[in-house]
Design a protein around this motif. Sequence first.
Motif, mmCIF file in Angstrom:
data_model
loop_
_atom_site.group_PDB
_atom_site.id
_atom_site.type_symbol
_atom_site.label_atom_id
_atom_site.label_comp_id
_atom_site.label_asym_id
_atom_site.label_seq_id
_atom_site.Cartn_x
_atom_site.Cartn_y
_atom_site.Cartn_z
ATOM 1 N N ARG A 1 -52.208 8.815 -22.991
ATOM 2 C CA ARG A 1 -53.198 9.880 -23.167
ATOM 3 C C ARG A 1 -52.776 10.980 -24.135
ATOM 4 N N LEU A 2 -51.591 10.875 -24.709
ATOM 5 C CA LEU A 2 -51.162 11.882 -25.684
ATOM 6 C C LEU A 2 -51.364 11.308 -27.072
ATOM 7 N N PRO A 3 -52.383 11.792 -27.782
ATOM 8 C CA PRO A 3 -52.647 11.247 -29.112
ATOM 9 C C PRO A 3 -51.693 11.803 -30.149
ATOM 10 N N LEU A 4 -51.625 11.109 -31.252
ATOM 11 C CA LEU A 4 -50.791 11.505 -32.378
ATOM 12 C C LEU A 4 -51.714 11.965 -33.499
ATOM 13 N N PRO A 5 -51.708 13.263 -33.813
ATOM 14 C CA PRO A 5 -52.573 13.746 -34.896
ATOM 15 C C PRO A 5 -52.140 13.178 -36.239
ATOM 16 N N ARG B 1 -58.242 20.884 -30.323
ATOM 17 C CA ARG B 1 -59.251 20.850 -29.258
ATOM 18 C C ARG B 1 -58.807 19.952 -28.098
ATOM 19 N N MET B 2 -58.140 18.852 -28.411
ATOM 20 C CA MET B 2 -57.719 17.907 -27.378
ATOM 21 C C MET B 2 -56.459 18.349 -26.647
ATOM 22 N N LEU B 3 -55.536 18.963 -27.375
ATOM 23 C CA LEU B 3 -54.205 19.245 -26.841
ATOM 24 C C LEU B 3 -53.909 20.716 -26.617
ATOM 25 N N TRP C 1 -53.768 24.730 -28.655
ATOM 26 C CA TRP C 1 -53.217 25.213 -29.917
ATOM 27 C C TRP C 1 -51.741 24.880 -30.066
ATOM 28 N N LEU C 2 -50.932 25.174 -29.057
ATOM 29 C CA LEU C 2 -49.482 25.032 -29.189
ATOM 30 C C LEU C 2 -49.067 23.586 -29.439
ATOM 31 N N THR C 3 -49.561 22.663 -28.647
ATOM 32 C CA THR C 3 -49.180 21.262 -28.836
ATOM 33 C C THR C 3 -49.707 20.734 -30.158
ATOM 34 N N GLY C 4 -50.936 21.107 -30.514
ATOM 35 C CA GLY C 4 -51.475 20.703 -31.813
ATOM 36 C C GLY C 4 -50.618 21.214 -32.957
ATOM 37 N N TYR C 5 -50.206 22.470 -32.866
ATOM 38 C CA TYR C 5 -49.338 23.054 -33.885
ATOM 39 C C TYR C 5 -47.994 22.347 -33.933
ATOM 40 N N GLN C 6 -47.403 22.095 -32.763
ATOM 41 C CA GLN C 6 -46.097 21.430 -32.705
ATOM 42 C C GLN C 6 -46.150 20.069 -33.394
ATOM 43 N N LEU C 7 -47.195 19.327 -33.179
ATOM 44 C CA LEU C 7 -47.271 17.973 -33.708
ATOM 45 C C LEU C 7 -47.702 17.902 -35.173
#
Length: 117
Positions: free
Chosen positions: A5-9, A76-78, A80-86
């Motif tokens: 369930r953790l996507p890869l941007p 939107r899915m993860l 802000w922080l996780t989206g930024y990290q990835l």
Amino acid sequence: MARGRLPLPEPAAGVTSFLHVEDAARAAVSAVEADTGGVFNVVDDDPAEAAVWLPEYARLLGAPPPRTVPAQLAERMLGWLTGYQLTAMRGAANDRVRQALNWKPATPSWRTRLAAD
């Protein structure tokens, strides 16, 4: 992660710096005992892009490879922080802590210890 369930941007260019807990503890003791003050980045020697470490983590868990999603959906899915990290985060370097405290990680790469733990 284990459930896929953790996507890869795309692109997964965010760089993460890792650190084993035992190295963190040794660095904290060194910093407390040192005459040198200031801020130290205490990390291993092998920062990695999300496109490298996240699929490897999934593989070690026996999970399916992360599915890719457009970077615009990542926040939107993860969140802000996780989206930024990835996607955009820059890893840290441990040069200052190595010099000022004569410290080096006993586990220099997340790759070796992640598989062992």
